[in-house]
Design a protein around this motif. Structure first.
Motif, short mmCIF file in Angstrom:
data_model
loop_
_atom_site.label_atom_id
_atom_site.label_comp_id
_atom_site.label_asym_id
_atom_site.label_seq_id
_atom_site.Cartn_x
_atom_site.Cartn_y
_atom_site.Cartn_z
N ILE A 1 0.84 -1.20 0.00
CA ILE A 1 0.00 0.00 0.00
C ILE A 1 0.88 1.25 0.00
N ALA A 2 0.54 2.21 -0.89
CA ALA A 2 1.30 3.45 -0.98
C ALA A 2 0.67 4.57 -0.15
N GLU A 3 -0.64 4.46 0.06
CA GLU A 3 -1.33 5.56 0.76
C GLU A 3 -2.56 5.04 1.51
N ILE A 4 -2.81 5.64 2.66
CA ILE A 4 -4.03 5.37 3.43
C ILE A 4 -4.92 6.59 3.37
N ILE A 5 -6.17 6.40 2.98
CA ILE A 5 -7.16 7.48 2.99
C ILE A 5 -8.18 7.18 4.08
N GLU A 6 -8.35 8.11 4.99
CA GLU A 6 -9.30 7.90 6.10
C GLU A 6 -10.73 7.95 5.58
#
Length: 536
Positions: A512-517
């Protein structure tokens, strides 16, 4: 072709005669209708259909929350050679109107609470409208009375409009033979008895609850209790105590919430408990103790807790297994009436759905080097097709008659089926690798501070939308003396930690490159699967 003439009408008559004075359907706090009384109510409503001039094959739409009169509406339709069209209560008014028009419904059985979803022009057009709560006629257009013949096995019994996760509803056509064959398959997997009591918490308009939670107990003399409302803790806890069910059907989200919000926090509420909980032998012992309490919470008589609809969180499954909780796993689709595979309590293989049911063939089409490919099935419970959609129907069957499930799976040497994810959801990696977002989501959801997630490929990079366990984040920081930080700071720090946590546990193509809440829960289907099309 049908030597025993298997129809829902024949099975209905047998049950009414055999189990006449036994309790059948009731609210958890109400008086029960016995089999004889139920038969009389069903006959009365089917006579109303006759009086309204509804011919054989007429579509009877059913819209309401679970209640004893919901099965009356269903059986009044199918036993009189008409077609039941269950509609999910959480469908929008627009979706409901589309279903009523597409199915050409000649009658509507609707609850008082949901009548507001029916446009006035449709209420006026439909020849017969009946109030589900009272079974009284709301409106009936004048028509010549008629009578119908008993149904045949090959006749259409029900059209179930799927909610799905793709954003489109399809009308799944199930015959009397499909449903009768499925009931025999379920009995061979796990027999039930007249002494069994079901507590129903899933919508009857879904194939899962309709077949296994309503038809199955009815045809075996058991009784069913309904909550008078949504399965919130306020309603569910006293209902479990009063009903003491022996059988329940659920979806993973319900048991996952119980574990993550009630059970897990008791083991991690301070640093010392968290430390000893990290040791596997102690963790198993604590799970076993918690399991005994959980069984008592469910009334103490539970012998079958069926979980289906989507994949169960691995951490939660470890807990259920350690706890000795009588959980069972099932897998299926509306198109298969619905069960394809299942494993009963004590025989569940971790993260597997169990083997295909007896008399049902299953195969993996074009498996890759890991044995993963599309699961295809063939059996008597497979649907007739999609209503008014011959081209769509043709596209989901192979030339040899195998039904394409659109699920990617593998089958082990013992025949256990493991579902990897939906074929449509699979992501192709930079070098042609197959990436299954559901597998990554399973890893993410195992984290203590995550409730649910959704993985997608956005602009060439893997992204995870995550709905965090905010109460647990609050509690976690209190004993770590970080309560002065606000929630935004905590979540931003957690995102960084979560990316590291995920990427240590998945292959390099799935990192995973990014976490979006996702600050609020994802919107879901009736079986609590995320409606992916709204977010991807």
């Amino acid at each position: 072709m049908y030597p025993n003439n298997p129809t829902l009408k024949n099975k209905f008559d047998d049950s009414i005669h055999t189990f006449s004075d036994r309790p059948l359907f009731a609210f958890t706090q109400g008086e029960s209708i016995n089999y004889t009384q139920f038969g009389a109510l069903t006959k009365k409503l089917s006579t109303t259909f006759d009086q309204a001039g509804l011919n054989q094959g007429s579509k009877i739409a059913i819209l309401g929350a679970n209640m004893p009169h919901w099965p009356v509406a269903y059986f009044a339709a199918v036993t009189s050679s008409r077609v039941a069209v269950p509609i999910l209560p959480d469908f929008t008014a627009f979706e409901i109107a589309n279903i009523l028009e597409h199915s050409e419904a000649q009658a509507l059985i609707v609850s008082k609470k949901l009548q507001y979803k029916i446009p006035d022009h449709l209420l006026q057009q439909i020849p017969l409208v009946v109030c589900m709560d009272t079974l009284e006629v709301v409106s009936m257009h004048s028509a010549n009375a008629c009578t119908t013949l008993d149904p045949n096995p090959e006749d259409l019994a029900s059209i179930i409009y799927t909610s799905g996760t793709s954003g489109t509803s399809k009308g799944v056509m199930l015959s009397h033979f499909n449903l009768c064959a499925q009931l025999d398959m379920i009995y061979n997997l796990f027999p039930i008895y007249p002494s069994d009591v079901f507590l129903s918490i899933l919508p009857l308009s879904h194939a899962y609850e309709c077949t296994i939670g309503m038809l199955y107990p009815f045809f075996n003399g058991a009784s069913v209790r309904y909550l008078d409302g949504a399965p919130t803790p306020t309603l569910l806890m006293p209902a479990l105590k009063a009903v003491k069910p022996s059988i329940m059907l659920s979806v993973p989200l319900i048991v996952e919430k119980i574990y993550k919000n009630k059970i897990r926090p008791t083991f991690t509420k301070n640093f010392f408990l968290q430390l000893i909980y990290s040791f596997h032998p102690i963790r198993r012992m604590l799970h076993k103790i918690a399991g005994k309490t959980l069984v008592q919470t469910f009334g103490g008589n539970l012998r079958f807790f069926g979980i289906g609809g989507s994949k169960l969180d691995g951490v939660v499954e470890h807990f259920l297994k350690d706890a000795g909780f009588p959980y069972a796993i099932g897998y299926g689709l509306s198109e298969t009436a619905p069960l394809i595979a299942g494993a009963i309590p004590g025989k569940v293989k971790f993260q597997s759905t169990g083997p295909a049911l007896q008399k049902l063939e299953a195969r993996i089409a074009q498996p890759n080097r890991y044995g993963i490919g599309e699961l295809q099935v063939k059996g008597e419970n497979v649907m007739m097709g999609y209503y008014k959609a011959p081209e769509l129907t043709a596209s989901v069957f192979t030339p040899e008659g195998w039904f394409r499930t659109n699920d990617l799976a593998k089958i082990d040497k013992e025949g256990n089926i493991s579902i990897m994810g939906r074929k449509d959801n699979m992501i192709i990696g930079p070098s042609g690798e197959n990436i299954y977002p559901e597998e990554i989501e399973a890893v993410i959801n195992e984290h203590d501070l995550v409730l649910e997630s959704l993985v997608a490929k956005v602009k060439g990079k893997m992204v995870a939308m995550v709905h965090f366990n905010y109460p647990q984040i609050e509690a976690w920081h209190q004993f770590r003396e970080e309560a002065v930080k606000n929630m935004t700071e905590r979540v931003e720090k957690l995102k960084v930690e979560l990316i590291a946590y995920i990427n240590e546990r998945v292959n390099k193509f799935s990192r995973i490159a990014e976490i979006i809440e996702q600050p609020i829960p994802f919107e879901k289907t009736a079986t609590q699967k995320i409606k992916r099309f709204l977010y991807v």
